[in-house]
Design an enzyme around this catalytic site. Structure first.
Site, short mmCIF file in Angstrom:
data_model
loop_
_atom_site.label_atom_id
_atom_site.label_comp_id
_atom_site.label_asym_id
_atom_site.label_seq_id
_atom_site.Cartn_x
_atom_site.Cartn_y
_atom_site.Cartn_z
N GLU A 1 4.36 7.19 2.85
CA GLU A 1 5.18 6.00 3.09
C GLU A 1 4.71 4.89 2.17
OE1 GLU A 1 4.77 4.75 7.11
OE2 GLU A 1 2.61 4.41 6.97
N LYS A 50 11.88 2.80 6.40
CA LYS A 50 11.87 4.21 6.01
C LYS A 50 13.20 4.61 5.36
CE LYS A 50 7.79 5.05 7.85
NZ LYS A 50 7.51 3.73 8.43
N LYS A 80 10.70 10.72 11.54
CA LYS A 80 10.11 9.39 11.55
C LYS A 80 11.16 8.34 11.93
CE LYS A 80 6.55 10.07 8.02
NZ LYS A 80 5.92 9.44 6.83
N GLU A 101 8.01 0.20 11.05
CA GLU A 101 6.58 0.33 10.84
C GLU A 101 5.87 0.66 12.15
OE1 GLU A 101 4.52 0.10 8.34
OE2 GLU A 101 5.59 -0.85 6.71
N SER A 107 -3.06 -2.86 6.04
CA SER A 107 -4.39 -3.17 6.55
C SER A 107 -5.49 -2.34 5.91
CB SER A 107 -4.40 -2.96 8.07
OG SER A 107 -4.05 -1.62 8.37
N ASN A 147 4.09 0.76 2.33
CA ASN A 147 3.93 -0.33 3.28
C ASN A 147 4.13 -1.67 2.59
OD1 ASN A 147 2.59 1.23 5.74
ND2 ASN A 147 1.59 1.94 3.86
N ARG A 175 -7.95 7.31 4.62
CA ARG A 175 -8.00 7.49 6.07
C ARG A 175 -8.02 8.98 6.36
NH1 ARG A 175 -2.81 4.53 7.97
NH2 ARG A 175 -2.16 5.35 5.96
N ARG A 206 0.85 -1.19 0.00
CA ARG A 206 0.00 0.00 0.00
C ARG A 206 0.88 1.24 0.00
NH1 ARG A 206 -2.85 0.33 5.02
NH2 ARG A 206 -1.50 2.10 5.54
#
Length: 525
Positions: free
Chosen positions: A156, A341, A406, A410, A163, A158, A499, A134
């Site tokens: 980012e 990252k 960051k 994860e 999820s 993933n 989101r 994702r």
């Protein structure tokens, strides 16, 4: 936050309209599995001893406005992103050099690499890898240029436990349902329309990816042919269980693929690899059916991405146990490591040559410039020229307000924003190891937008920020033996997630308690 580029939105509701909208959101969500288990902060363990309660997942009342061109670009480049990260996971030598540097500052990364090294020494028996990826973006509008067009900038990428593929399709269906029953009052010009609410195939596309890996595994490798299954590796107490059930149900109904769920902490108790089998099949015996064993074709990790989950040496033994098996991993340890990252920073650092290095000779070569255009500037905190620049920014309150710090790994809730960065850097002292465990990223400036969020029985309204996630499925062969070449076998874009969080919230993880699941309402701006 940049000035708004959108018309007045969402529509204002009367109290009767609001009651009608909210009652339908609550009822439709529970009826259709747009739900989560309540957290212990909401319902105590004593009140729900059997973990039988469910509540509506955090959702927005309205689909959020989103620039059509940005949405379409995110979808268009996803297969190129899939291929990029498959290439990175395949290039063990290059990835290893990056990981060795990270291992000096991050024990978790070091331990993951040790798992790979142990399996490599013994010899990998599975040459296929599955990625359910994702890529997360925000809409960026340069606040210094009033004529700038909105564009997507990557937050980012993933590679493990990507999820909400289950709930994202359901919230898209919810908002379409609300439109169909006239829960949204008309606007002028019309904004929430059936053409502006795109289809979202995330459940079917992601489960199709797992089913494709299941089929690619082939026949049972056990000396006696065993029935086959897929295994979801999950956390012990999972509130987001219905998101996962949506995929498992689709696997069974559409592909006749049986799926079991197994906590990472219970892997050693309920699975084994026959010691006399050179092909090393993973055998699972369900606790509820101890006389029946299944051979696991595909491992789908929804756990194991955070150091906090590795609470004992046995958890690391479990990860090694799974990695050395013949099951197709989603993801393998190498693919997990590719999602750090640091990799994103290496690709996105201005003047970095590595994006072209990985894609120039692939079918995705034409997408290099389009992918590069999605990068926000990201810098290491080390002794390189870029790293020293980043440290000077991170220690200056005036400059740091435009950045986010960051950690490499994860998991939400760990980022440091703006004015909080200099005191955090100061708290690290002169420990270069702690510095190197972070990256510094320019903040993305999304246009102003309003919406309302329904969470745990309460509605909050105000300015929000949305984050678009585009899913991708990729199945590839590593080509570890001379007989097989490296090859992308399957590659497709697999739906999307939006989101949304309140502007005042710095984190956006829905399961972590910060945001809400949303859907896009496309608009030409």
């Amino acid at each position: 936050m940049a000035a708004s580029i959108y018309p007045e939105y969402p529509p204002i509701l009367t109290s009767e309209q609001a009651d009608y909208l909210l009652s339908n959101i609550k009822d439709w969500s529970i009826q259709n599995g747009l739900a989560v288990r309540p957290s212990l902060s909401l319902v105590s363990e004593r009140q729900d001893l059997l973990r039988s309660l469910a509540i509506t997942a955090p959702v927005t009342l309205f689909p959020s406005l989103f620039p059509r061109a940005c949405f379409e670009e995110g979808r268009a480049i996803q297969t190129a992103y899939n291929e990029l990260y498959a290439c990175i996971a395949n290039d063990e030598e290059w990835l290893g050099e990056v990981v060795k540097e990270l291992a000096k500052v991050d024990d978790f990364i070091s331990d993951l690499w040790d798992v790979h090294q142990a399996v490599k020494k013994e010899g990998y028996v599975q040459d296929l890898s599955l990625g359910i990826f994702r890529s997360d973006y925000m809409v960026h509008k340069d606040p210094s240029n009033p004529d700038a067009k909105p564009e997507i900038k990557q937050v980012e990428f993933n590679t493990i436990a990507s999820s909400f593929g289950g709930l994202s399709a359901k919230v898209s269906a919810l908002h379409k349902h609300l439109l169909s029953i006239s829960a949204y009052p008309p606007t002028n010009p019309p904004l929430i329309t059936h053409p502006s609410l795109p289809p979202n195939p995330s459940i079917t596309s992601i489960s199709h990816g797992i089913a494709t890996a299941h089929q690619a595994y082939g026949n049972s490798k056990h000396t006696t042919q065993l029935p086959l299954c897929t295994l979801f590796i999950v956390q012990d107490s999972e509130n987001n269980i219905f998101d996962q059930h949506a995929l498992a149900t689709n696997l069974l109904t559409d592909y006749h693929v049986l799926t079991f769920r197994l906590p990472l902490s219970a892997v050693l108790a309920h699975t084994f690899i026959p010691s006399d089998s050179p092909s090393r099949p993973l055998i699972y015996t369900p606790p509820h059916a101890k006389n029946t064993s299944y051979e696991v074709t595909t491992l789908y990790f929804r756990a194991g991405y955070s150091p906090a989950e590795y609470t004992s040496p046995d958890i690391w033994k479990a990860r090694l146990h799974l990695e050395r098996s013949a099951s197709i991993k989603c993801p393998s340890v190498l693919t997990h490591l590719a999602g750090s990252k640091k990799i994103q920073q290496i690709l996105a650092t201005p003047s970095s040559p590595y994006l072209s290095h990985f894609l120039s000779s692939t079918s995705s070569a034409a997408y290099v410039d389009r992918i590069r255009a999605t990068f926000a500037a990201i810098y290491p905190l080390d002794d390189t020229l870029e790293g020293r620049h980043a440290i000077s920014v991170a220690t200056d309150a005036n400059k740091a307000k435009g950045y986010v710090l960051k950690p490499q790994r994860e998991g939400g809730g760990n980022n440091i924003y703006g004015l909080k960065i200099p005191p955090f850097i100061s708290s690290l002292g002169n420990d270069s190891k702690k510095y190197g465990g972070h990256i510094l990223m320019e903040l993305i400036e999304p246009p102003a937008l309003l919406n309302s969020i329904f969470r745990m029985g309460n509605v909050t309204s105000g300015e929000v920020i949305g984050e678009l996630g585009v899913y991708g499925v990729c199945l590839w062969r590593h080509g570890r033996s001379e007989k097989e070449e490296r090859k992308i076998l399957e590659n497709w874009e697999a739906g999307h997630l939006l989101r949304t969080k309140g502007r005042e919230s710095e984190e956006g993880g829905v399961a972590a308690g910060f945001g809400a699941v949303d859907s896009v309402c496309l608009i030409d701006v």
